[in-house]
Design a protein around this motif. Sequence first.
Motif, PDB file in Angstrom:
ATOM      1  N   TYR A   1     -76.743 -75.666 -77.606  1.00 54.96           N
ATOM      2  CA  TYR A   1     -77.152 -75.717 -76.407  1.00 54.96           C
ATOM      3  C   TYR A   1     -76.655 -74.645 -75.339  1.00 54.96           C
ATOM      4  O   TYR A   1     -77.075 -73.997 -74.633  1.00 54.96           O
ATOM      5  CB  TYR A   1     -77.524 -77.150 -75.949  1.00 54.96           C
ATOM      6  CG  TYR A   1     -77.627 -77.225 -74.434  1.00 54.96           C
ATOM      7  CD1 TYR A   1     -79.152 -77.100 -73.961  1.00 54.96           C
ATOM      8  CD2 TYR A   1     -76.716 -77.581 -73.327  1.00 54.96           C
ATOM      9  CE1 TYR A   1     -79.177 -77.478 -72.578  1.00 54.96           C
ATOM     10  CE2 TYR A   1     -77.068 -77.663 -72.075  1.00 54.96           C
ATOM     11  CZ  TYR A   1     -78.343 -77.507 -71.444  1.00 54.96           C
ATOM     12  OH  TYR A   1     -78.585 -77.686 -70.398  1.00 54.96           O
ATOM     13  N   ILE A   2     -75.394 -74.705 -75.325  1.00 57.54           N
ATOM     14  CA  ILE A   2     -74.532 -74.049 -74.422  1.00 57.54           C
ATOM     15  C   ILE A   2     -74.660 -72.271 -74.852  1.00 57.54           C
ATOM     16  O   ILE A   2     -74.677 -71.452 -73.919  1.00 57.54           O
ATOM     17  CB  ILE A   2     -72.958 -74.322 -74.221  1.00 57.54           C
ATOM     18  CG1 ILE A   2     -72.355 -74.032 -75.481  1.00 57.54           C
ATOM     19  CG2 ILE A   2     -73.331 -75.783 -73.550  1.00 57.54           C
ATOM     20  CD1 ILE A   2     -70.854 -74.523 -75.182  1.00 57.54           C
TER      21      ILE A   2
ATOM     22  N   VAL B   1     -77.305 -70.878 -76.295  1.00 58.81           N
ATOM     23  CA  VAL B   1     -78.655 -70.431 -75.970  1.00 58.81           C
ATOM     24  C   VAL B   1     -79.041 -70.308 -74.457  1.00 58.81           C
ATOM     25  O   VAL B   1     -79.328 -69.301 -74.465  1.00 58.81           O
ATOM     26  CB  VAL B   1     -79.729 -71.740 -76.420  1.00 58.81           C
ATOM     27  CG1 VAL B   1     -80.924 -71.191 -75.760  1.00 58.81           C
ATOM     28  CG2 VAL B   1     -79.927 -71.972 -77.988  1.00 58.81           C
ATOM     29  N   LEU B   2     -78.271 -71.099 -73.764  1.00 58.28           N
ATOM     30  CA  LEU B   2     -78.160 -71.056 -72.402  1.00 58.28           C
ATOM     31  C   LEU B   2     -77.124 -70.007 -71.822  1.00 58.28           C
ATOM     32  O   LEU B   2     -77.173 -69.616 -70.439  1.00 58.28           O
ATOM     33  CB  LEU B   2     -78.054 -72.260 -71.574  1.00 58.28           C
ATOM     34  CG  LEU B   2     -79.498 -73.057 -71.266  1.00 58.28           C
ATOM     35  CD1 LEU B   2     -80.152 -73.524 -72.457  1.00 58.28           C
ATOM     36  CD2 LEU B   2     -79.178 -74.337 -70.609  1.00 58.28           C
ATOM     37  N   LYS B   3     -76.279 -69.861 -72.565  1.00 58.76           N
ATOM     38  CA  LYS B   3     -75.038 -68.916 -72.153  1.00 58.76           C
ATOM     39  C   LYS B   3     -74.432 -69.519 -70.859  1.00 58.76           C
ATOM     40  O   LYS B   3     -73.890 -68.627 -69.951  1.00 58.76           O
ATOM     41  CB  LYS B   3     -75.480 -67.559 -72.056  1.00 58.76           C
ATOM     42  CG  LYS B   3     -76.192 -66.846 -73.200  1.00 58.76           C
ATOM     43  CD  LYS B   3     -76.687 -65.358 -72.905  1.00 58.76           C
ATOM     44  CE  LYS B   3     -77.302 -64.900 -74.067  1.00 58.76           C
ATOM     45  NZ  LYS B   3     -77.948 -63.385 -73.848  1.00 58.76           N
ATOM     46  N   LYS B   4     -74.113 -70.873 -70.921  1.00 61.38           N
ATOM     47  CA  LYS B   4     -73.378 -71.375 -69.758  1.00 61.38           C
ATOM     48  C   LYS B   4     -72.392 -72.287 -70.288  1.00 61.38           C
ATOM     49  O   LYS B   4     -72.608 -72.969 -71.487  1.00 61.38           O
ATOM     50  CB  LYS B   4     -74.344 -72.165 -68.987  1.00 61.38           C
ATOM     51  CG  LYS B   4     -75.388 -71.190 -68.161  1.00 61.38           C
ATOM     52  CD  LYS B   4     -76.286 -72.041 -67.537  1.00 61.38           C
ATOM     53  CE  LYS B   4     -77.118 -71.072 -66.593  1.00 61.38           C
ATOM     54  NZ  LYS B   4     -78.165 -71.984 -65.668  1.00 61.38           N
TER      55      LYS B   4
ATOM     56  N   LYS C   1     -84.498 -75.062 -71.188  1.00 59.89           N
ATOM     57  CA  LYS C   1     -83.700 -74.246 -70.284  1.00 59.89           C
ATOM     58  C   LYS C   1     -84.190 -74.846 -68.873  1.00 59.89           C
ATOM     59  O   LYS C   1     -83.425 -74.432 -67.818  1.00 59.89           O
ATOM     60  CB  LYS C   1     -84.345 -72.800 -70.087  1.00 59.89           C
ATOM     61  CG  LYS C   1     -84.063 -72.075 -71.489  1.00 59.89           C
ATOM     62  CD  LYS C   1     -84.587 -70.678 -71.297  1.00 59.89           C
ATOM     63  CE  LYS C   1     -84.073 -69.931 -72.534  1.00 59.89           C
ATOM     64  NZ  LYS C   1     -84.658 -68.475 -72.615  1.00 59.89           N
TER      65      LYS C   1
ATOM     66  N   LYS D   1     -79.337 -81.454 -65.787  1.00 59.87           N
ATOM     67  CA  LYS D   1     -78.312 -81.517 -66.531  1.00 59.87           C
ATOM     68  C   LYS D   1     -77.712 -83.034 -66.748  1.00 59.87           C
ATOM     69  O   LYS D   1     -77.316 -83.345 -67.918  1.00 59.87           O
ATOM     70  CB  LYS D   1     -76.956 -80.968 -65.796  1.00 59.87           C
ATOM     71  CG  LYS D   1     -76.732 -81.436 -64.623  1.00 59.87           C
ATOM     72  CD  LYS D   1     -75.750 -80.768 -63.677  1.00 59.87           C
ATOM     73  CE  LYS D   1     -75.364 -81.331 -62.478  1.00 59.87           C
ATOM     74  NZ  LYS D   1     -74.278 -80.539 -61.548  1.00 59.87           N
TER      75      LYS D   1
ATOM     76  N   ASN E   1     -87.921 -77.063 -63.002  1.00 63.65           N
ATOM     77  CA  ASN E   1     -86.936 -75.847 -62.401  1.00 63.65           C
ATOM     78  C   ASN E   1     -86.740 -76.335 -60.953  1.00 63.65           C
ATOM     79  O   ASN E   1     -85.666 -75.839 -60.399  1.00 63.65           O
ATOM     80  CB  ASN E   1     -87.744 -74.561 -62.587  1.00 63.65           C
ATOM     81  CG  ASN E   1     -86.656 -73.429 -62.324  1.00 63.65           C
ATOM     82  OD1 ASN E   1     -85.556 -73.663 -62.684  1.00 63.65           O
ATOM     83  ND2 ASN E   1     -87.085 -72.317 -62.095  1.00 63.65           N
TER      84      ASN E   1
ATOM     85  N   LYS F   1     -84.200 -78.990 -60.364  1.00 63.25           N
ATOM     86  CA  LYS F   1     -82.808 -78.557 -60.844  1.00 63.25           C
ATOM     87  C   LYS F   1     -82.263 -77.842 -59.677  1.00 63.25           C
ATOM     88  O   LYS F   1     -81.097 -77.792 -59.577  1.00 63.25           O
ATOM     89  CB  LYS F   1     -82.691 -77.362 -61.872  1.00 63.25           C
ATOM     90  CG  LYS F   1     -81.614 -77.017 -62.624  1.00 63.25           C
ATOM     91  CD  LYS F   1     -81.944 -75.982 -63.567  1.00 63.25           C
ATOM     92  CE  LYS F   1     -80.488 -75.528 -64.186  1.00 63.25           C
ATOM     93  NZ  LYS F   1     -80.791 -74.758 -65.413  1.00 63.25           N
TER      94      LYS F   1
END
Length: 457
Positions: A258-259, A261-264, A400, A404, A452, A455
């Motif tokens: 997951y992280i 894919v999200l690059k976070k 995405k 959280k 979104n 979020k």
Amino acid sequence: MKRLSECKTIKEIVLNIPEKVCYNISFWLISIYFLLPIFILLTNIFVKGSSIMYLYIGLFVSGGIGLLNGLLYFLKKYFNGKVNKRALLPIIIIGMYFIWCLISCILAKNREFAFLGNSYRRDGYISYLLYFVFFINGFIVSHNKNYIKRTLHFLLISSSIMALLFVMNNDLTKVLLIGSNMYRSDLNVAIFSQYNHYGYYLTVSICAAFSMFLFSKKKEMSIIYLLDYILLLYVLIKNDTFGCYLAVCFSIICMFIYIIVLKKNIIRGLIVVLSLILVSCFFSNVGNNLFKTGNEMIGIGKNLKNIEKTLDKDGKPVLCYGTNRLDLWVNGIKFIGNKPIFGYGLENLEEPYAKVLRCEITDRPHNMFIQVGANTGIMGLVLYILFLSITFINILKKLKFIDKNVMCFVFICIGYITSSMFGNSMFYTSPYYMISLGIIFSVYFMERTKVNDRKKN
């Protein structure tokens, strides 16, 4: 807004109650249930009696309140004309499952067990209805992300206190954790009936801890979450429930994907993985368990050619390796074939297993999906898988954009479902799963733009 005393119809009463009341009731209901283990710890000091019975009472009281709150919430939606048309499909699936399950219980050989469960598990149809009430209240509380986060805190508070008592391991902690538990007398079970039941609870708590660490923005809280994660992981390893350990590992793998894919939060994800490796290396017998499991599988392969050497009392072959999971699974699948339409009914597998097993006496296949199939037939299994598929497919589509706090419960569900592939459901662990499932199911009704926007708030 009228006073309730001025309302003349049920519709007026329902519409006069703010929807926020439903959110508040669901929040406190779930929070109190998450804190119930602390109450059990206190009762173990002052009250003589089985802590398991207190957990069962807690299930019924919480379920009763939750049922009324759920009815209030859906009546408000109905009277306001806000029923989402997208809800039709999952409602049909859930309704069909419970109707199918009801027919299975009516046709069961032991109807008392089917509806009420046996004296040990209490996992009959009535309990299933109560689990669904927890699912509904999980769905309701998902409308407030702050409430979701607070419930996670209450879960971690309870699990951390029990974990600390486990580590302390003195006379006082034995009184607190074990009390008058009629089934076990060691700390590995905590307040539960078996060590693997405590393992399922730890799986849920560990997934919550590493998720909170992953998403926390405050450094101080991040350190607390990380320490809590390490503590709970240590207790799980000492608890020695290998299936739950594998479930935690799989949930962490999903988290890492997951992280990426999200690059976070990649650094924090690496810390979670590194902590797992270090704690496992220093404190566990994981290597021995893997070696043992490998040898057992090799042994199974070798003996498949000479299976006639291992026979039961009727001359039928049995597979008695490890904790006998393979034999339970194989026979469980056969039970599905024996009664493919409505199954045996809930809690009615002890007699079929007694006829084919030589290694142990059991009433469960130690696999949730096989259990559902054997209990309710192929149709019940298909409906259950279909509902889970709809839930997780929607999560993947909106990955995405998901809040959280909701993602924390996604990892909890992944951990629990994985652990259920090797274990049994129990009336005091199932609500944790159903609450989590209800929260993540809310994603089904969210449009990407709305998720979104939520979020950002």
